[in-house]
Design an enzyme around this catalytic site. Structure first.
Site, PDB file in Angstrom:
ATOM      1  N   LYS A 172       0.890  -1.178   0.000  1.00  0.00           N
ATOM      2  CA  LYS A 172       0.000   0.000   0.000  1.00  0.00           C
ATOM      3  C   LYS A 172       0.919   1.215   0.000  1.00  0.00           C
ATOM      4  CE  LYS A 172      -1.610   3.006   2.160  1.00  0.00           C
ATOM      5  NZ  LYS A 172      -1.348   4.433   1.788  1.00  0.00           N
ATOM      6  N   GLU A 175      -0.517   7.490  -0.809  1.00  0.00           N
ATOM      7  CA  GLU A 175      -1.512   8.013  -1.762  1.00  0.00           C
ATOM      8  C   GLU A 175      -1.021   9.310  -2.408  1.00  0.00           C
ATOM      9  OE1 GLU A 175      -1.597   7.864   1.431  1.00  0.00           O
ATOM     10  OE2 GLU A 175      -2.799   9.429   2.384  1.00  0.00           O
ATOM     11  N   ARG A 176       0.069   9.888  -1.852  1.00  0.00           N
ATOM     12  CA  ARG A 176       0.596  11.127  -2.438  1.00  0.00           C
ATOM     13  C   ARG A 176       1.621  10.848  -3.535  1.00  0.00           C
ATOM     14  NH1 ARG A 176       1.475  14.514   3.086  1.00  0.00           N
ATOM     15  NH2 ARG A 176       1.960  12.478   3.967  1.00  0.00           N
ATOM     16  N   CYS A 280      13.982  11.221   6.569  1.00  0.00           N
ATOM     17  CA  CYS A 280      13.966  10.851   7.993  1.00  0.00           C
ATOM     18  C   CYS A 280      15.373  10.905   8.571  1.00  0.00           C
ATOM     19  CB  CYS A 280      13.359   9.480   8.171  1.00  0.00           C
ATOM     20  SG  CYS A 280      14.376   8.188   7.479  1.00  0.00           S
TER      21      CYS A 280
HETATM   22  P1  NAD Z   1       2.454   9.307   6.961  1.00  0.00           P
HETATM   23  O1  NAD Z   1       2.522   8.704   8.319  1.00  0.00           O
HETATM   24  O2  NAD Z   1       1.519  10.436   6.729  1.00  0.00           O
HETATM   25  O3  NAD Z   1       2.009   8.171   5.895  1.00  0.00           O
HETATM   26  C1  NAD Z   1       2.675   6.949   5.803  1.00  0.00           C
HETATM   27  C2  NAD Z   1       1.672   5.891   5.364  1.00  0.00           C
HETATM   28  O4  NAD Z   1       0.660   5.740   6.361  1.00  0.00           O
HETATM   29  C3  NAD Z   1       0.974   6.230   4.063  1.00  0.00           C
HETATM   30  O5  NAD Z   1       0.906   5.075   3.259  1.00  0.00           O
HETATM   31  C4  NAD Z   1      -0.406   6.697   4.512  1.00  0.00           C
HETATM   32  O6  NAD Z   1      -1.418   6.388   3.592  1.00  0.00           O
HETATM   33  C5  NAD Z   1      -0.626   5.950   5.796  1.00  0.00           C
HETATM   34  N1  NAD Z   1      -1.409   6.711   6.776  1.00  0.00           N
HETATM   35  C6  NAD Z   1      -1.393   8.065   6.965  1.00  0.00           C
HETATM   36  N2  NAD Z   1      -2.201   8.393   7.986  1.00  0.00           N
HETATM   37  C7  NAD Z   1      -2.727   7.246   8.463  1.00  0.00           C
HETATM   38  C8  NAD Z   1      -3.629   6.942   9.527  1.00  0.00           C
HETATM   39  N3  NAD Z   1      -4.163   7.896  10.303  1.00  0.00           N
HETATM   40  N4  NAD Z   1      -3.944   5.649   9.745  1.00  0.00           N
HETATM   41  C9  NAD Z   1      -3.420   4.673   8.980  1.00  0.00           C
HETATM   42  N5  NAD Z   1      -2.567   4.912   7.957  1.00  0.00           N
HETATM   43  C10 NAD Z   1      -2.218   6.174   7.701  1.00  0.00           C
HETATM   44  O7  NAD Z   1       3.943   9.661   6.540  1.00  0.00           O
HETATM   45  P2  NAD Z   1       4.426  10.509   5.273  1.00  0.00           P
HETATM   46  O8  NAD Z   1       4.056  11.925   5.493  1.00  0.00           O
HETATM   47  O9  NAD Z   1       3.993   9.832   4.008  1.00  0.00           O
HETATM   48  O10 NAD Z   1       6.004  10.332   5.381  1.00  0.00           O
HETATM   49  C11 NAD Z   1       6.835  11.186   6.098  1.00  0.00           C
HETATM   50  C12 NAD Z   1       7.133  10.619   7.473  1.00  0.00           C
HETATM   51  O11 NAD Z   1       7.765   9.349   7.353  1.00  0.00           O
HETATM   52  C13 NAD Z   1       8.119  11.483   8.256  1.00  0.00           C
HETATM   53  O12 NAD Z   1       7.676  11.551   9.588  1.00  0.00           O
HETATM   54  C14 NAD Z   1       9.420  10.717   8.158  1.00  0.00           C
HETATM   55  O13 NAD Z   1      10.328  10.934   9.211  1.00  0.00           O
HETATM   56  C15 NAD Z   1       8.927   9.316   8.158  1.00  0.00           C
HETATM   57  N6  NAD Z   1       9.918   8.404   7.579  1.00  0.00           N
HETATM   58  C16 NAD Z   1      10.608   7.610   8.423  1.00  0.00           C
HETATM   59  C17 NAD Z   1      11.584   6.767   7.927  1.00  0.00           C
HETATM   60  C18 NAD Z   1      12.373   5.892   8.839  1.00  0.00           C
HETATM   61  O14 NAD Z   1      13.139   5.100   8.349  1.00  0.00           O
HETATM   62  N7  NAD Z   1      12.226   5.994  10.140  1.00  0.00           N
HETATM   63  C19 NAD Z   1      11.845   6.752   6.553  1.00  0.00           C
HETATM   64  C20 NAD Z   1      11.107   7.582   5.715  1.00  0.00           C
HETATM   65  C21 NAD Z   1      10.138   8.404   6.237  1.00  0.00           C
END
Ligand code: NAD
Length: 478
Positions: A172, A175-176, A280
């Site tokens: 999954k 979506e962005r 991240c």
């Molecule tokens: P996000 O949490 O908004 O989304 C990640 C995924 O979760 C997406 O597929 C989204 O559809 C889903 N999602 C979003 N809200 C949800 C909810 N309420 N319930 C269930 N699923 C949900 O993250 P993002 O904005 O796409 O990515 C950026 C974030 O990811 C930053 O905080 C970054 O630090 C983190 N990140 C961490 C790592 C790591 O290795 N620790 C690596 C890359 C990115």
């Protein structure tokens, strides 16, 4: 409408439901749309993955592995196209996107070593006539939920290792940024995957919740923001699943007075402003150990002034936009909060921006205090905060107050300082004179504290262990 991928074919979403646009963040043009809640097709994908598992786990490991040799070759041939796709939907520079695809390809190389890495253990004669054997067996259906900031690399952290180990997989993507993921699964299918071994369902929270609650899903790999990582970890664990949930970060970089200034400034600028701070592992707070603060801030400002903002696909661009208007607003709110709290705004990234696109320029704060929001919370934008400390020990103590522990870096010429840092800083991925200390795929991506929920990390041996269960057989033959 952007399709799903089920049984080795593109599948149109069912009509209706909740729809979300996918933008080119540099032009604000709508590239496509995603249906967020197509649970009918999620059911189809899960049934397909479950149905494919028996045949896939029985496929000899050498045959499974050879698919990944072919996949590696296909990724190499399509690397430019994939990088352009990443740059278009995410906004990062083409060069950065090209490197991202390369980092993902490393995991495919790791997967190609599966016959060595998945070998078991045997100890004969543990008692008279008794032998003990350990074998690793796949789990069944595994699911991957990925963020927008690495549309190619993060799906590649997951799919190759899960699949080569004999699991089937449902992805999954964010979506962005759903477009690159589709090409990745199409190419893996072209490399020879049977129907149902890899399915992709686009969507949002509704699809995530469907994966977390479905009894057929045995393991969940998640990468995204900290609150969602925590939610996914708790929800999936409560449902009895194995989970690895990688969350957000607030990364501290400590600069010693003996650091090489030129290379340190380059490393910090690349880390803090590269991908517009949407990594991240991005440097978010710099702690300058006295007396290097003033000259460091001056040099960081100078380099910030020079960076060329623009569309990632243009060769002159050094820094792209943020992903969405709402995210841009969130970053601007942090900048306002920093000013209101009394931090010194040395470079204001709200000025001289391109007319279109979700841009914020390089932003630099000095004299940031540990209790300010900009020092504590993940901003995920091109905002760098400088703090001052009288000693390395004091700098480490400041950094360790963070609830996050993804990465930390030290800039120095002193082995003793490096050793102190390595032993005392509370973060899982450390850099010494490195701005983005991303481990190569043969090591785990080992965030600590609230940057990671789980036991086994992504990639490295951990990555394969996560997707397998150990079975121990004790045999007596007389
Ligand atoms: P996000 O949490 O908004 O989304 C990640 C995924 O979760 C997406 O597929 C989204 O559809 C889903 N999602 C979003 N809200 C949800 C909810 N309420 N319930 C269930 N699923 C949900 O993250 P993002 O904005 O796409 O990515 C950026 C974030 O990811 C930053 O905080 C970054 O630090 C983190 N990140 C961490 C790592 C790591 O290795 N620790 C690596 C890359 C990115």
């Amino acid at each position: 409408m952007w399709p799903h991928w089920i049984d080795n074919a593109r599948v149109e979403p069912r009509p209706g439901g909740i729809i979300s646009p996918v933008y080119d963040p540099a032009t604000e043009e709508v590239l496509t749309e995603v249906r967020l809640d197509d649970t009918d097709n999620l059911e189809r994908a899960l049934a397909s993955a479950q149905g494919a598992w028996a045949g896939w786990r029985a496929t000899p490991i050498l045959e499974r592995t050879r698919i990944f040799f072919r996949y590696r070759q296909l990724l190499e041939e399509h690397r430019q196209e994939l990088a352009e796709s990443v740059s278009r939907e995410n906004g990062k520079t083409l060069q950065d996107a090209f490197q991202e695809v390369g980092r993902g390809m490393e995991v495919v190389e790791l997967a190609a070593g599966a016959p060595t890495l998945l070998k078991g253990e045997i100890l004969t004669d543990v008692a008279h006539g008794v032998d003990t054997t350990l074998v690793r067996v796949p789990l069944g259906v595994a699911a991957g939920i990925t963020p927008y900031n690495f549309p190619a690399m993060i799906p590649l952290w997951m799919m190759p290792l899960a699949i080569v180990a004999g699991n089937t997989f449902v992805l999954k993507p964010s979506e962005r940024t759903p477009m690159t993921a589709m090409r990745l699964v199409e190419l893996l299918s072209e490399a020879g995957l049977p129907d149902g071994v890899l399915n992709l369902v686009n969507g949002g929270k509704q699809i995530v919740d469907g994966l977390l609650s479905d009894g057929r899903v045995r393991a969940v790999s998640f990468v995204g923001s900290q609150p969602v990582a925590h939610y996914v970890y708790q929800t999936a664990a409560r449902a009895g699943k194995r989970v690895q949930a990688l969350g957000g970060a607030k990364n501290y970089h400590v600069v010693m007075p003996d650091a090489d200034l030129d290379s340190t400034v380059e490393a910090l600028v690349g880390s803090a402003y590269g991908a517009a701070g949407q990594r991240c592992l991005a440097a978010s707070v710099v702690i300058a150990v006295d007396p290097i603060g003033d000259v460091l801030v001056e040099r960081l400002k100078e380099r910030g002034d020079e960076l060329v903002l623009g569309r990632g696909l243009e060769s002159s661009t050094e820094m792209g936009p943020l992903i969405r208007a709402e995210h841009r607003q969130r970053v601007l709110d942090f900048v306002a909060a920093g000013q209101a709290a009394g931090a010194e705004l040395v470079r204001d990234g709200r000025q001289r921006l391109p007319e279109q696109g979700f841009f914020v320029g390089p932003t630099l704060f000095d004299r940031v205090q540990p209790d300010m929001t900009i020092a504590r919370e993940e901003i995920f934008g091109p905002v760098l905060s400088v703090m001052r400390a009288p000693s390395l020990e004091a700098a480490v103590e400041l950094a360790n107050r963070s609830r996050f522990g993804n990465t930390a870096s030290l800039y120095t010429r002193s082995g003793g300082a490096a050793r102190y840092f390595r032993d005392h800083i509370e973060a899982g991925m450390l850099g010494i004179n490195i701005g983005v200390a991303a481990p190569v795929a043969w090591f785990p991506f080992s965030g600590w504290k609230e940057s990671f929920y789980g036991d086994l990390h992504a990639t490295g041996r951990d990555g394969l262990e996560f997707y397998t269960e150990k079975r121990v057989i004790t045999e007596r033959w007389t």
